[in-house]
Design an enzyme around this catalytic site. Structure first.
Site, PDB file in Angstrom:
ATOM      1  N   CYS A  10       1.115  -1.214  -0.048  1.00 41.68           N
ATOM      2  CA  CYS A  10       0.008   0.170  -0.065  1.00 41.68           C
ATOM      3  C   CYS A  10       0.946   1.035  -0.002  1.00 41.68           C
ATOM      4  CB  CYS A  10      -0.905  -0.034   1.253  1.00 41.68           C
ATOM      5  SG  CYS A  10      -0.293  -0.026   2.764  1.00 41.68           S
ATOM      6  N   ASN A  13       2.032   1.553   4.333  1.00 42.74           N
ATOM      7  CA  ASN A  13       2.590   0.216   5.048  1.00 42.74           C
ATOM      8  C   ASN A  13       2.108   0.345   6.586  1.00 42.74           C
ATOM      9  OD1 ASN A  13       5.546  -2.029   5.707  1.00 42.74           O
ATOM     10  ND2 ASN A  13       3.312  -2.659   5.165  1.00 42.74           N
ATOM     11  N   CYS A  15      -1.501   0.710   7.470  1.00 45.56           N
ATOM     12  CA  CYS A  15      -3.148   0.373   7.367  1.00 45.56           C
ATOM     13  C   CYS A  15      -3.257  -0.585   6.586  1.00 45.56           C
ATOM     14  CB  CYS A  15      -3.988   1.935   7.050  1.00 45.56           C
ATOM     15  SG  CYS A  15      -3.937   3.004   7.969  1.00 45.56           S
ATOM     16  N   ARG A  16      -3.527  -0.539   5.488  1.00 41.10           N
ATOM     17  CA  ARG A  16      -4.101  -1.853   4.460  1.00 41.10           C
ATOM     18  C   ARG A  16      -3.058  -2.892   4.399  1.00 41.10           C
ATOM     19  NH1 ARG A  16      -5.239   2.103  -0.403  1.00 41.10           N
ATOM     20  NH2 ARG A  16      -3.210   3.270   0.425  1.00 41.10           N
ATOM     21  N   SER A  17      -1.809  -2.581   3.764  1.00 40.32           N
ATOM     22  CA  SER A  17      -1.115  -3.856   3.327  1.00 40.32           C
ATOM     23  C   SER A  17      -0.595  -4.613   4.795  1.00 40.32           C
ATOM     24  CB  SER A  17      -0.010  -3.470   2.599  1.00 40.32           C
ATOM     25  OG  SER A  17       1.099  -2.633   3.494  1.00 40.32           O
ATOM     26  N   ASP A 127      -8.281   4.116   0.944  1.00 41.67           N
ATOM     27  CA  ASP A 127      -7.305   4.366   2.036  1.00 41.67           C
ATOM     28  C   ASP A 127      -7.999   4.862   3.402  1.00 41.67           C
ATOM     29  OD1 ASP A 127      -5.386   5.253   3.662  1.00 41.67           O
ATOM     30  OD2 ASP A 127      -4.338   6.489   2.130  1.00 41.67           O
TER      31      ASP A 127
HETATM   32  P1  4NP Z   1      -1.935   2.744   4.173  1.00 44.39           P
HETATM   33  O1  4NP Z   1      -2.626   4.047   4.622  1.00 44.39           O
HETATM   34  O2  4NP Z   1      -1.338   3.016   2.816  1.00 44.39           O
HETATM   35  O3  4NP Z   1      -3.020   1.841   3.897  1.00 44.39           O
HETATM   36  O4  4NP Z   1      -0.719   2.388   5.059  1.00 44.39           O
HETATM   37  C1  4NP Z   1      -1.854   5.138   4.821  1.00 44.39           C
HETATM   38  C2  4NP Z   1      -1.125   5.430   6.113  1.00 44.39           C
HETATM   39  C3  4NP Z   1      -0.170   6.629   6.164  1.00 44.39           C
HETATM   40  C4  4NP Z   1      -0.426   7.683   4.894  1.00 44.39           C
HETATM   41  C5  4NP Z   1      -1.128   7.503   4.108  1.00 44.39           C
HETATM   42  C6  4NP Z   1      -1.916   6.479   3.906  1.00 44.39           C
HETATM   43  N1  4NP Z   1       0.230   8.924   5.341  1.00 44.39           N
HETATM   44  O5  4NP Z   1       0.134   9.770   4.574  1.00 44.39           O
HETATM   45  O6  4NP Z   1       1.131   8.918   6.357  1.00 44.39           O
END
Ligand code: 4NP
Length: 161
Positions: A10, A13, A15-17, A127
């Site tokens: 993702c 790294n 939340c989703r992945s 997201d």
């Molecule tokens: P992820 O979500 O891609 O599912 O881990 C996010 C986590 C952090 C951020 C963006 C998306 N960020 O901008 O810090």
């Protein structure tokens, strides 16, 4: 037979992945396939290298019976070489993976998570970072569904002994 290696990707790294990795490992273990598959996760960005998953992700996973253990890391060109299946959470992640050096050689390894979703209403796992618990639960349900059918695909095509 060599173990198949799966990487979930993702943006951050956190939340989703890492949730996809944890659901995948749990389901693989429940199916007693752990000796056949390895999994990890990473982000296309470097904002959260070394970080634990988001507290909301950990809490939502626990609510759904999944334990997460991961530290954030950023994808590298070596991941393209090493992994057999690279599963991107959204189209932006997918495009960023294909921007890595020599990606044209490895593009066949890269897929969108929701290409495995039986009730796909859009191509991306949304997201949840700026969302609330309802968004985290929606992500959980999308991932659980998609991963179940991804595992069925692996079993039918790639895990024959
Ligand atoms: P992820 O979500 O891609 O599912 O881990 C996010 C986590 C952090 C951020 C963006 C998306 N960020 O901008 O810090």
């Amino acid at each position: 037979m060599a173990r198949k290696k799966v990487l979930f990707v993702c943006l951050g790294n956190i939340c989703r992945s890492p949730l996809a990795e944890a659901i995948f490992k749990t389901r693989i273990s429940e199916k007693k396939l752990i000796h056949l598959v390895d999994a990890d996760s990473c982000g296309t960005a470097n904002y959260h290298v070394g970080d634990l998953p988001d507290k909301r992700t950990i809490a939502n996973a626990r609510k759904n019976g999944i334990v997460i253990s991961h530290r954030g890391r950023q994808i590298s060109q070596q991941d393209l070489v090493y992994y057999d299946f690279i599963v991107a959470m959204d189209q932006s992640n997918y495009q960023n993976i294909l921007r890595l050096e020599s990606s044209e050689i490895y593009a066949h390894k890269v897929a969108l998570m929701r290409s495995f979703d039986s009730v796909r209403d859009r191509d991306d796992v949304p997201d949840p970072y700026y969302g609330d618990e309802q968004n985290f639960q929606e992500v959980f349900e999308i991932l659980d569904r998609s991963i179940n059918s991804f595992i069925r695909f692996l079993e039918s095509e790639h895990l024959k002994v």
